[in-house]
Design a protein around this motif. Structure first.
Motif, PDB file in Angstrom:
ATOM      1  N   VAL A 169     -30.739   1.113  -2.022  1.00  0.00           N
ATOM      2  CA  VAL A 169     -30.375   1.193  -3.371  1.00  0.00           C
ATOM      3  C   VAL A 169     -28.791   0.408  -3.988  1.00  0.00           C
ATOM      4  O   VAL A 169     -29.093  -0.847  -5.000  1.00  0.00           O
ATOM      5  N   PRO A 170     -27.685   1.327  -3.779  1.00  0.00           N
ATOM      6  CA  PRO A 170     -26.451   0.450  -4.504  1.00  0.00           C
ATOM      7  C   PRO A 170     -26.367  -0.580  -3.702  1.00  0.00           C
ATOM      8  O   PRO A 170     -26.203  -1.445  -4.381  1.00  0.00           O
ATOM      9  N   GLN A 171     -26.534  -0.693  -2.815  1.00  0.00           N
ATOM     10  CA  GLN A 171     -26.512  -1.462  -1.630  1.00  0.00           C
ATOM     11  C   GLN A 171     -27.200  -3.049  -1.959  1.00  0.00           C
ATOM     12  O   GLN A 171     -26.650  -4.197  -1.652  1.00  0.00           O
ATOM     13  N   LEU A 172     -28.351  -1.781  -2.119  1.00  0.00           N
ATOM     14  CA  LEU A 172     -29.566  -3.939  -2.296  1.00  0.00           C
ATOM     15  C   LEU A 172     -28.647  -4.089  -3.206  1.00  0.00           C
ATOM     16  O   LEU A 172     -28.753  -5.966  -3.960  1.00  0.00           O
ATOM     17  N   VAL A 189     -28.062  -2.497   9.366  1.00  0.00           N
ATOM     18  CA  VAL A 189     -29.192  -2.592   9.074  1.00  0.00           C
ATOM     19  C   VAL A 189     -30.479  -2.143   9.631  1.00  0.00           C
ATOM     20  O   VAL A 189     -31.605  -2.292   9.203  1.00  0.00           O
ATOM     21  N   LEU A 190     -30.337  -2.899  11.137  1.00  0.00           N
ATOM     22  CA  LEU A 190     -31.418  -2.862  12.003  1.00  0.00           C
ATOM     23  C   LEU A 190     -31.728  -1.390  12.930  1.00  0.00           C
ATOM     24  O   LEU A 190     -32.545  -0.714  12.638  1.00  0.00           O
ATOM     25  N   LEU A 191     -30.217  -0.567  12.522  1.00  0.00           N
ATOM     26  CA  LEU A 191     -30.388   0.519  12.678  1.00  0.00           C
ATOM     27  C   LEU A 191     -31.257   1.619  11.846  1.00  0.00           C
ATOM     28  O   LEU A 191     -31.716   2.767  11.746  1.00  0.00           O
ATOM     29  N   TRP A 192     -30.559   0.668  10.500  1.00  0.00           N
ATOM     30  CA  TRP A 192     -31.889   1.190   9.155  1.00  0.00           C
ATOM     31  C   TRP A 192     -32.975   1.927   9.018  1.00  0.00           C
ATOM     32  O   TRP A 192     -33.622   2.529   9.365  1.00  0.00           O
ATOM     33  N   THR A 193     -33.889   0.341   9.724  1.00  0.00           N
ATOM     34  CA  THR A 193     -35.011   0.563   9.185  1.00  0.00           C
ATOM     35  C   THR A 193     -35.685   0.644  11.035  1.00  0.00           C
ATOM     36  O   THR A 193     -36.058   1.182  10.494  1.00  0.00           O
ATOM     37  N   ILE A 222     -36.981  -0.744   1.294  1.00  0.00           N
ATOM     38  CA  ILE A 222     -35.988  -0.702   0.764  1.00  0.00           C
ATOM     39  C   ILE A 222     -35.132  -1.301   1.683  1.00  0.00           C
ATOM     40  O   ILE A 222     -34.368  -2.498   1.608  1.00  0.00           O
ATOM     41  N   ASP A 223     -35.217  -1.134   3.096  1.00  0.00           N
ATOM     42  CA  ASP A 223     -34.861  -1.622   4.407  1.00  0.00           C
ATOM     43  C   ASP A 223     -35.092  -3.050   4.335  1.00  0.00           C
ATOM     44  O   ASP A 223     -33.777  -3.983   4.998  1.00  0.00           O
ATOM     45  N   ILE A 224     -36.421  -2.969   4.037  1.00  0.00           N
ATOM     46  CA  ILE A 224     -36.696  -4.877   4.784  1.00  0.00           C
ATOM     47  C   ILE A 224     -36.445  -5.404   3.517  1.00  0.00           C
ATOM     48  O   ILE A 224     -35.750  -6.669   3.845  1.00  0.00           O
ATOM     49  N   ALA A 225     -36.257  -5.166   2.286  1.00  0.00           N
ATOM     50  CA  ALA A 225     -35.154  -5.602   1.757  1.00  0.00           C
ATOM     51  C   ALA A 225     -33.703  -6.432   1.704  1.00  0.00           C
ATOM     52  O   ALA A 225     -33.379  -6.878   1.564  1.00  0.00           O
ATOM     53  N   ILE A 226     -33.788  -5.223   2.340  1.00  0.00           N
ATOM     54  CA  ILE A 226     -31.928  -5.937   2.843  1.00  0.00           C
ATOM     55  C   ILE A 226     -31.587  -6.413   3.827  1.00  0.00           C
ATOM     56  O   ILE A 226     -30.987  -7.672   3.869  1.00  0.00           O
ATOM     57  N   GLN A 229     -32.080  -9.869   2.825  1.00  0.00           N
ATOM     58  CA  GLN A 229     -31.069 -10.126   1.759  1.00  0.00           C
ATOM     59  C   GLN A 229     -30.307 -10.874   3.260  1.00  0.00           C
ATOM     60  O   GLN A 229     -29.188 -12.073   3.096  1.00  0.00           O
ATOM     61  N   VAL A 230     -29.922 -10.668   4.079  1.00  0.00           N
ATOM     62  CA  VAL A 230     -29.071 -11.424   5.054  1.00  0.00           C
ATOM     63  C   VAL A 230     -29.523 -12.588   5.447  1.00  0.00           C
ATOM     64  O   VAL A 230     -28.710 -13.523   5.286  1.00  0.00           O
ATOM     65  N   PHE A 231     -31.029 -12.740   5.396  1.00  0.00           N
ATOM     66  CA  PHE A 231     -31.156 -14.200   5.499  1.00  0.00           C
ATOM     67  C   PHE A 231     -31.117 -15.017   4.597  1.00  0.00           C
ATOM     68  O   PHE A 231     -31.316 -15.931   4.527  1.00  0.00           O
ATOM     69  N   ILE A 232     -31.529 -14.345   3.398  1.00  0.00           N
ATOM     70  CA  ILE A 232     -31.222 -15.132   2.251  1.00  0.00           C
ATOM     71  C   ILE A 232     -29.786 -15.825   1.338  1.00  0.00           C
ATOM     72  O   ILE A 232     -29.999 -17.205   0.758  1.00  0.00           O
TER      73      ILE A 232
END
Length: 242
Positions: A169-172, A189-193, A222-226, A229-232
């Motif tokens: 959440v803080p990163q988001l 981010v990929l490794l997180w997900t 939350i991982d998917i949301a972050i 953001q990479v693409f947005i």
């Protein structure tokens, strides 16, 4: 006879798979932070990484340790918490070193100042260690008094996993506020997900307490949301970090 031989043939393979999944659970949680650690080390810049992630992970891991004393879940998950604590401390140590070398201001802030304005924005790595020790002692005292209370133990477990679920959440919000994910590693981010999907699957298949797989499900969202953001905010700014 054929069935017995088949079972004997499958047993070593199943044992190997079980051992491998346990190994990945213990150390896999630290893997997503390796690219971030290397990026901060190479660039000498920690601005793109929120140290609040370390705060949440430390709180969750310490609480999980005490949850184990009240409800003896799988030892693999206990060791995972210990490895994550050391991983977060290593990241904090690096961030402090980088920030000290680039800090222009002469003002310094310490944990013992007890100034809420500068909470988790201290000048030395030692201050973060002091906070972790103080929090651990507090948890030890409360748990010692209430260890026989099932309500306390279950609440402690839910609190631990709820904090862990809020890890991203803080990163988001940081990404949303800056309208940028510059300084983050796409690989991280990929490794997180992938790691959280594996972790949640492990929780479910190994019948871990309900707190764990609820936490994992929230983390995946939350991982998917972050990742989105990479693409947005533009994938181009991340190509150099991969």
């Amino acid at each position: 006879m054929a069935d017995a031989e088949s079972d004997l043939g499958l047993h070593p393979a199943w044992s190997l798979l079980s051992w491998t999944s346990s190994f990945l659970m213990v150390f896999g949680g630290a893997v997503p932070y390796i690219p971030q650690y290397r990026h901060i080390q190479r660039s000498g810049n920690a601005e793109g990484f929120s140290t609040r992630v370390c705060l949440l992970m430390l709180l969750a891991s310490i609480l999980r340790l005490f949850f184990w004393f009240g409800k003896h879940f799988e030892l693999t998950l206990l060791w995972q918490s210990i490895v994550l604590i050391f991983t977060m401390l290593a990241l904090l140590n690096l961030c402090c070193a980088v920030q000290q070398s680039s800090r222009m201001s002469t003002s310094r802030h310490f944990f013992t100042d007890f100034d809420p304005k500068y909470f988790w924005a201290w000048s030395r790595f030692l201050d973060y260690i002091q906070f972790c020790l103080a929090f651990t002692v507090l948890c030890l005292f409360v748990t010692y008094l209430l260890i026989d209370s099932q309500l306390y133990v279950e609440t402690l477990g839910f609190l631990a996993v709820l904090i862990e679920a809020m890890l991203g959440v803080p990163q988001l919000f940081r990404n949303f506020k800056n309208k940028s994910t510059a300084g983050m590693s796409v690989k991280m981010v990929l490794l997180w997900t992938v790691g959280d999907i594996f972790k949640t699957t492990y929780f479910i298949t190994n019948a871990a307490p309900v707190q764990f797989w609820v936490c994992g499900t929230v983390q995946i969202c939350i991982d998917i949301a972050i990742f989105l953001q990479v693409f947005i905010y533009g994938q181009g700014e991340h190509e150099k970090y991969i």
